[in-house]
Write a protein that holds these residues in place. Sequence first.
Motif, mmCIF file in Angstrom:
data_model
loop_
_atom_site.group_PDB
_atom_site.id
_atom_site.type_symbol
_atom_site.label_atom_id
_atom_site.label_comp_id
_atom_site.label_asym_id
_atom_site.label_seq_id
_atom_site.Cartn_x
_atom_site.Cartn_y
_atom_site.Cartn_z
ATOM 1 N N GLU A 44 0.818 -1.204 0.000
ATOM 2 C CA GLU A 44 0.000 0.000 0.000
ATOM 3 C C GLU A 44 0.857 1.261 0.000
ATOM 4 N N GLU A 45 1.916 1.265 0.799
ATOM 5 C CA GLU A 45 2.779 2.439 0.853
ATOM 6 C C GLU A 45 3.493 2.661 -0.480
ATOM 7 N N ALA A 46 3.961 1.592 -1.117
ATOM 8 C CA ALA A 46 4.666 1.729 -2.396
ATOM 9 C C ALA A 46 3.738 2.250 -3.489
ATOM 10 N N VAL A 47 2.548 1.666 -3.596
ATOM 11 C CA VAL A 47 1.593 2.131 -4.605
ATOM 12 C C VAL A 47 1.215 3.582 -4.343
ATOM 13 N N GLY A 48 1.081 3.933 -3.073
ATOM 14 C CA GLY A 48 0.758 5.317 -2.739
ATOM 15 C C GLY A 48 1.822 6.305 -3.201
ATOM 16 N N LEU A 49 3.102 5.934 -3.068
ATOM 17 C CA LEU A 49 4.170 6.828 -3.516
ATOM 18 C C LEU A 49 4.157 6.999 -5.032
ATOM 19 N N TYR A 50 4.018 5.919 -5.772
ATOM 20 C CA TYR A 50 3.982 6.042 -7.231
ATOM 21 C C TYR A 50 2.745 6.820 -7.683
ATOM 22 N N ARG A 51 1.658 6.632 -6.997
ATOM 23 C CA ARG A 51 0.436 7.366 -7.345
ATOM 24 C C ARG A 51 0.571 8.842 -6.992
ATOM 25 N N GLU A 52 1.180 9.113 -5.859
ATOM 26 C CA GLU A 52 1.356 10.506 -5.432
ATOM 27 C C GLU A 52 2.215 11.290 -6.417
ATOM 28 N N HIS A 53 3.214 10.648 -7.014
ATOM 29 C CA HIS A 53 4.112 11.332 -7.953
ATOM 30 C C HIS A 53 3.706 11.125 -9.403
ATOM 31 N N ASP A 54 2.470 10.693 -9.634
ATOM 32 C CA ASP A 54 1.898 10.600 -10.980
ATOM 33 C C ASP A 54 2.753 9.723 -11.884
ATOM 34 N N ARG A 55 3.116 8.546 -11.376
ATOM 35 C CA ARG A 55 3.927 7.619 -12.160
ATOM 36 C C ARG A 55 3.133 6.398 -12.627
ATOM 37 N N VAL A 56 1.821 6.391 -12.470
ATOM 38 C CA VAL A 56 0.992 5.273 -12.899
ATOM 39 C C VAL A 56 -0.023 5.782 -13.911
ATOM 40 N N VAL A 57 -0.030 5.188 -15.097
ATOM 41 C CA VAL A 57 -0.978 5.524 -16.153
ATOM 42 C C VAL A 57 -1.976 4.379 -16.262
ATOM 43 N N VAL A 58 -3.266 4.704 -16.133
ATOM 44 C CA VAL A 58 -4.331 3.707 -16.155
ATOM 45 C C VAL A 58 -5.252 4.006 -17.319
ATOM 46 N N ALA A 59 -5.579 2.975 -18.101
ATOM 47 C CA ALA A 59 -6.516 3.108 -19.216
ATOM 48 C C ALA A 59 -7.603 2.060 -19.081
ATOM 49 N N GLU A 60 -8.746 2.334 -19.726
ATOM 50 C CA GLU A 60 -9.871 1.412 -19.609
ATOM 51 C C GLU A 60 -9.711 0.195 -20.500
ATOM 52 N N THR A 61 -9.036 0.358 -21.655
ATOM 53 C CA THR A 61 -8.858 -0.766 -22.573
ATOM 54 C C THR A 61 -7.379 -0.958 -22.866
ATOM 55 N N ARG A 62 -7.047 -2.153 -23.322
ATOM 56 C CA ARG A 62 -5.666 -2.479 -23.640
ATOM 57 C C ARG A 62 -5.159 -1.670 -24.837
ATOM 58 N N ASP A 63 -6.010 -1.480 -25.836
ATOM 59 C CA ASP A 63 -5.591 -0.712 -27.016
ATOM 60 C C ASP A 63 -5.320 0.739 -26.654
ATOM 61 N N GLU A 64 -6.171 1.317 -25.820
ATOM 62 C CA GLU A 64 -5.960 2.706 -25.396
ATOM 63 C C GLU A 64 -4.660 2.844 -24.617
ATOM 64 N N LEU A 65 -4.382 1.882 -23.760
ATOM 65 C CA LEU A 65 -3.147 1.927 -22.981
ATOM 66 C C LEU A 65 -1.930 1.786 -23.889
ATOM 67 N N THR A 66 -2.003 0.907 -24.890
ATOM 68 C CA THR A 66 -0.875 0.704 -25.800
ATOM 69 C C THR A 66 -0.581 1.975 -26.588
ATOM 70 N N ARG A 67 -1.628 2.638 -27.066
ATOM 71 C CA ARG A 67 -1.410 3.886 -27.813
ATOM 72 C C ARG A 67 -0.750 4.943 -26.939
ATOM 73 N N GLY A 68 -1.187 5.070 -25.695
ATOM 74 C CA GLY A 68 -0.576 6.058 -24.808
ATOM 75 C C GLY A 68 0.876 5.735 -24.500
ATOM 76 N N LEU A 69 1.172 4.453 -24.288
ATOM 77 C CA LEU A 69 2.545 4.051 -23.998
ATOM 78 C C LEU A 69 3.458 4.328 -25.192
#
Length: 887
Positions: free
Chosen positions: A284-309
């Motif tokens: 929980e603490e590790a995920v919180g740090l990455y989330r706090e510093h905006d290092r996690v990109v979440v997309a609703e679909t796999r294709d959308e995530l691939t295009r963003g990456l």
Amino acid sequence: MLGELAGPEGLTGQASTFARRDVVDHLARRLPVGTSASTTLEELEALADRFLAERAVVVARDEQLAEVRYSTPELVALEQRMLDSATARADAGCGVVAPEHLRATLEAFPTMAQDQADALADLTRSGAGVSLLVGEAGYGKTFVAGAAGHMYGLQGHRLIGTAPTGLAATGLASEGFTDARTVDRLLADLEQRRDRLDAKTVLLVDEAGMVGTRKFARLLDEANRAEAKVILVGDDRQLSSIDAGGGFRGLRLRLGASELTQNRRQQAQWEQQALELVRRFEVEEAVGLYREHDRVVVAETRDELTRGLLDDWQQAFQQGEDVVILAHRREDVGRFNLACQQMRANAGELDSDPEARLQVADRTFAVGDRVVCGKNALKRLGVANGTRGTVVTLDREARSLTIQIGDNTDARGRGATEGERVTLPASYLDGKGRPGAPRRVDLAYATTGHKSQGLTKWTSLPFVSGREDAQWLYVVLSRAKHLTRIYTVTGPEERPPELAEVPDTRRAPDGYERLATVMGRDRAEQLATDARRLVDLRAMSTRELRAERDRLDAAMDQAPRDRRHEAERAAKRHAEREQRVRELKAAGVEGPELATVIKLADQAGEQARQLRRHQQQRAAWLETNAELVAQRRAVMQELGWRHRADARAIELDPPDELVAAFGPMPTERRAQAAWRAAVSQVDGYRRAWGIERPGLAKHEERSEREEERKEHAGTAPSRIARPARPVGAAGPSGGRLDASAAPCALRNCWGRSRPRIFASGAPGRRPGPPSSGTARGPTAATAASGRPARVCYRATRTGQEAWWMTLPATLPSTAPATLDLPLLPMTMRSAPTLAAASTIACPSWPSGASGISVLARRPCAVSRLTNAAMDASTSGAHSGSQVLAPV
């Protein structure tokens, strides 16, 4: 067939342990198709039972999941032989470097930090036949290995560097190891007698955590026969071998290891902290740090995530950053590689004309493509599996590629010289490999986690699908110096193709939940010897649980004592004396004065090394027995749950003898709590000691007879009379109990001081109310009917904490006796936890209590409560007299 399953290529080929279902699965692949499904299933079950009975040994048991883990006698014996040979050489006295060579090496490596210098001294001065160095990703393990090689070279030792991969082996060559080979190549040379070790050989194994157990055992056997020094460098928290592994971890837990403590790769302090949290499974603490510093990109679909990456990758690549995409599966890596190549071609960075490209297997390459070699050819071409470069020319007719090595930072010093051009001929490009082997040459825009281990990038973009584990995630998150951005999709994990047509009713988890799941999934390899037995506590009796608790307490007492402060002082003293040596050398001082200072510095260094060694062994013991704390916590939770369940059961259906002794449950809330405490204590005591009928236990009767003899003989401890105080009088804190005013024994819950309560009285006489504030002698607790009373005292304090004291089940009605009252801390909202013993020592009476309430079925009197251990300032807090009527 059963022999194949039990052999090195069978069930333990890629894992140290297996379950019964694994046996059935392997047998099903080998058995011919039967006449019917039922016949085939019966045959499979019979063969599986036979295999487990004849060719397997139980190494772990999870009684909660009803699963048994097995291994083969061959692997268990091999592991034990490897561990025994390594531990037997702990004081072999081989490979000891002279102090002057250590000092000269530290002068030759002026950038070496203190943790690296300490590790270097531990590796080269201990004399152990097998020494270990553990360092997290980016902590400079290979640099220390190079310094060790330099030091042994000064002393005339022969150095052999080896690693499980060709890329890691060439990294050792760049650190000064003139003889660097892969583990497979070294083992083949030794077995075919093309090379041999001797007592002057130092064998250094880099990335030792990725070496399989069987290869590990063969290396250590060769070194043991030759009495050679072995140095193992690695990190068992990163990705392990694809073969049955865990050898490096098993040796670390038994021998201890020098450890590097400073992160030299990640620049941001928060990212270093986050990696430590991932390593310790603090999800929980590790995920919180990455989330706090905006290092996690979440997309609703796999294709959308691939295009963003891919868009983020292209932006970083065009800005000249050294960037890589990291994925778990080869299919995803291939997909990303082709997409990146197409994006570069669309941007005009690559020639898209097919005539200007070279086809190699199922890949086409153009000038400017980033490529990676997949086959070792160190002697012939100077490239290894993992060597990276850029295509500078290609020849379609001769079928050759010319690549420039080292145009990005991760290739520096690996394989051929940085900037050197190497031509890969057709024999290399078109050579046939074994099934499942990587391509001879592949695109290098994306790579797997295993191939990324050992790389250093400026930017990394990990793609998390949900099938990964904590070890994989730790490796990919620690590759970048500057920026790591995680990409994950919202939705259930991918399903196998055969379930594609089945409706999916699974809940779509949040992207952060998926990341947390991956971080908490531990798939670290361990030896079959180190497999643990998980006990089903619910299946154990209460007496067995208490015995298990005592066993765990005794085991935890065996831990080596903590000498951290001594080690810190010794390290400081050594640093001061080494500084004095440098000052004298700089001043040109020679002769006896310098020799004396050097001798003192060497002595201080040896003392510091021995203390570090002790702390390393303590750390290894604590990690080896880390489950003891968790097991004891689970045992105590189970005991507490059973106590509450028993108390509730007694409350709903109390035994007749307890109702006769204590009466039915009162209606007043506080009196109910006192009733539950008294009844639970008596019932718990009887359960603990197996007392089936009411009455005193034998040792209780014997204890009371001894006390009576002491009283009549005049040998009983003297009681100090205290000034009396009415029960309701205010104490030092104005009628409220202050924790700071309570004696130390009270704050610790169980102290050595015991308040003595005396019970006496005459049958058939009802005591009258004594005058308040007058000392009346010993406490009297006498029933009007001549039968003993049951009393429960309660002393309250500020807040919700309380201390409860209960008299034993029976009191003598004729002769005085000395009784010890149990005193227990609890909260007002929970039931008390009472120890299972007839006579329990209790701490001092709490000072400043607001009063005493007594629950009794029959009238009784409490004239005075005294405690000889109380000092004058708190004396009389519970003095006074009060007549207590039935509740």
